[in-house]
Design an enzyme around this catalytic site. Structure first.
Site, PDB file in Angstrom:
ATOM      1  N   GLY A 190     -33.326  -6.105  43.724  1.00 34.22           N
ATOM      2  CA  GLY A 190     -34.724  -6.425  43.976  1.00 34.22           C
ATOM      3  C   GLY A 190     -35.678  -5.481  43.279  1.00 34.22           C
ATOM      4  N   SER A 191     -36.844  -5.301  43.875  1.00 35.68           N
ATOM      5  CA  SER A 191     -37.990  -4.710  43.176  1.00 35.68           C
ATOM      6  C   SER A 191     -37.890  -3.227  42.863  1.00 35.68           C
ATOM      7  CB  SER A 191     -39.269  -4.974  43.978  1.00 35.68           C
ATOM      8  OG  SER A 191     -39.567  -6.351  43.958  1.00 35.68           O
ATOM      9  N   THR A 192     -36.883  -2.530  43.371  1.00 35.76           N
ATOM     10  CA  THR A 192     -36.711  -1.140  42.925  1.00 35.76           C
ATOM     11  C   THR A 192     -36.449  -1.105  41.418  1.00 35.76           C
ATOM     12  OG1 THR A 192     -34.371  -1.272  43.544  1.00 35.76           O
ATOM     13  CG2 THR A 192     -35.870  -0.242  45.126  1.00 35.76           C
ATOM     14  N   MET A 193     -35.948  -2.202  40.842  1.00 37.40           N
ATOM     15  CA  MET A 193     -35.695  -2.249  39.398  1.00 37.40           C
ATOM     16  C   MET A 193     -36.977  -2.279  38.586  1.00 37.40           C
ATOM     17  SD  MET A 193     -32.479  -1.959  39.128  1.00 37.40           S
ATOM     18  CE  MET A 193     -32.256  -2.271  37.381  1.00 37.40           C
TER      19      MET A 193
END
Length: 519
Positions: free
Chosen positions: A258-261
């Site tokens: 998810g959005s940690t990338m």
């Protein structure tokens, strides 16, 4: 003796303890006129042992009688007569039962029970044939550090070879050969027992309150790569081995992050020199080929800057970056340089690489915000170390040193393993600033405000990843997500890196992760 495992302050995490197996001599030839050296009173012996062992009297009596009738020299008394403690052995010895003796053995013991279990793994006693073909018991590592460093931990048995008479007694003044035992080495881990204990408490709180499919909390030293804590649920007690899964959750479990990338997609664009944080885009949704990508709130935030897009965790913002700031090949090259799609090299067995499988434009956009690719928890620790270590990734480490217990010499000492510079200081400063705003901005739409802690300038990025369905597409429902947080502190010179994630809690809220991280 198998070597012990310690944390970095020499608190014992795994060690050998003495246990005893009770045996009963049945051969009458062992006894003399002056001394009874075999079990003569089977009924009385069975009653006495059954009471003290809390075992079945009839079972013990039957074993003794069968052994006597088949003219066995000695017999064991089943499970009740195994793994006897020193205290229980002393109680039995006080009974002064004739023909009762003990075989001293060792077993593996984990004093903290369910504690760093997937890091330690476990070792258990197995029966194996020795060089002479005789069955003997050996302690072997089968998971975690116990398995990875089995050859280091296990020792070599010694032996005494001599001539004996038909009663088993050594014949005086005959030749003997003595080979001394070589004990196994001690392994010292990088784990900090205090930090590990906090992490263990928090994942168990998550499990109790939110009943997730799994949860993990990992902590790493930002300057050395030393893993200070790694806790997970479900877990197990290595003493009882109540194991649901043999998959190491830190290096062998992969998931869409998810959005940690977005940290690394933005880093890639900044490092390329094309990124303009003040440039704007219209949030809400974007159509790529035949697919529509939406922001997490479905409606978006109006026209905002790309810097704000990071703070608000806009999927649409990331999608607009392709063709404007970076392309597919740029992203693939960057993620590979940052350590995704390959193993970290941490000193644990069973590590997998995850997948960077994106080809078509919509897949590229999805990869930019952490969908359609898979990663491991320790890959995130390594990638975050780039930011904490001025552009150089660090190899995570679990083992700090190995000490030969026979001579006290250190045979291995962990070295800090830095990779090549993959991001400039300018890039690092910018991404730190973006991550700082996620947590510490006054803007009510900033996604990481729950991670604010007074006195700690934590920087980070939240993640909410959809979970792929086995039947194609993604699961639906409020709890069908992996929630995560990737962060560090203090901002300017990070000392500690934290990566935490939880899959399918029973409430759809980031509080599941924010509560344990900030506590």
């Amino acid at each position: 003796m198998r070597g012990s495992i310690y944390d970095h302050e020499k608190n014992v995490l795994a060690q050998n303890v003495t246990s005893y197996t009770l045996i009963a001599y049945l051969d009458e030839n062992r006894s003399t006129k002056n001394k009874l050296n075999h079990v003569k009173d089977i009924d009385g012996t069975a009653k006495a042992l059954a009471e003290i062992l809390e075992a079945d009297y009839e079972d013990i009596k039957e074993r003794l009688e069968k052994g006597r009738d088949s003219k066995k020299y000695q017999v064991e008394l089943g499970q009740a007569g195994k793994n006897i403690t020193e205290m229980k052995k002393s109680e039995i010895e006080k009974l002064n039962l004739s023909g009762i003796d003990f075989i001293e053995k060792y077993k593996r013991f984990y004093p903290n029970g369910d504690f760093a279990s997937y890091i330690l793994g476990y070792a258990k006693t197995n029966e194996k044939k020795d060089s002479s073909g005789k069955m003997s018991e050996v302690i072997e590592g089968e998971l975690g550090v116990e398995a990875k460093f089995d050859d280091v931990l296990k020792g070599t048995d010694g032996y005494l070879q001599y001539q004996r008479d038909r009663f088993g007694y050594k014949i005086p003044d005959t030749k003997e050969i003595r080979i001394e035992a070589i004990n196994g080495s001690d392994v010292y881990l990088t784990l900090d027992a205090s930090i590990q204990r906090f992490a263990e408490t928090e994942v168990k709180n998550i499990e109790e309150k939110y009943s997730p499919e799994w949860s993990i909390i990992t902590v790493m030293d930002a300057k050395t790569g030393d893993v200070l804590a790694a806790a997970s649920t479900p877990s197990f007690n290595p003493n009882t081995r109540d194991i649901e899964s043999y998959e190491n959750p830190f290096v062998a479990r992969t998931f869409e992050p998810g959005s940690t990338m977005k940290i690394y997609t933005y880093m890639c664009a900044i490092e390329k020199g094309t990124y303009d944080g003040n440039a704007t885009f219209k949030s809400g949704s974007i159509t790529i080929e035949d697919a529509t990508i939406k922001d997490w709130n479905n409606t978006g935030f109006g026209t905002i800057s790309f810097d704000k897009g990071f703070e608000y965790s806009s999927n649409v913002g990331v999608s607009h970056m392709f063709g404007k700031f970076i392309n597919k090949n740029d992203l693939r090259d960057c993620l590979t340089k940052y350590g995704f799609g390959k193993i970290t090299g941490v000193d644990l067995s069973g590590e997998v690489s995850g997948k960077l499988g994106f080809k078509y434009p919509v897949e590229v956009a999805n990869a930019g915000f952490g969908q359609g690719i898979t990663t491991t928890a320790f890959q995130h620790l390594q990638a975050l170390s780039i930011i904490a270590n001025n552009g150089k990734p660090l190899t995570p480490h679990i083992v700090s040193k190995i000490v030969n217990t026979n001579n006290g010499k250190t045979t291995y000492k962990r070295k800090v393993e830095e990779g090549e510079v993959v991001a400039s200081q300018k890039t690092i400063n910018k991404i730190k600033s973006l991550m700082y705003n996620v947590v510490n901005s006054d803007d009510p739409l900033a996604t990481g405000k729950r991670y604010q802690v007074e006195g700690f300038d934590i920087i980070g990025k939240t993640g909410t990843a959809q979970i792929a369905s086995q039947h194609g597409g993604y699961l639906k429902g409020d709890s069908a997500y992996v929630y995560s947080f990737a962060g560090m502190y203090p901002k300017d010179n990070p000392e500690v890196i934290i990566y935490a994630a939880v899959k399918r809690p029973n409430v759809g809220a980031t509080v599941v992760i924010s509560e344990p991280v900030v506590s």
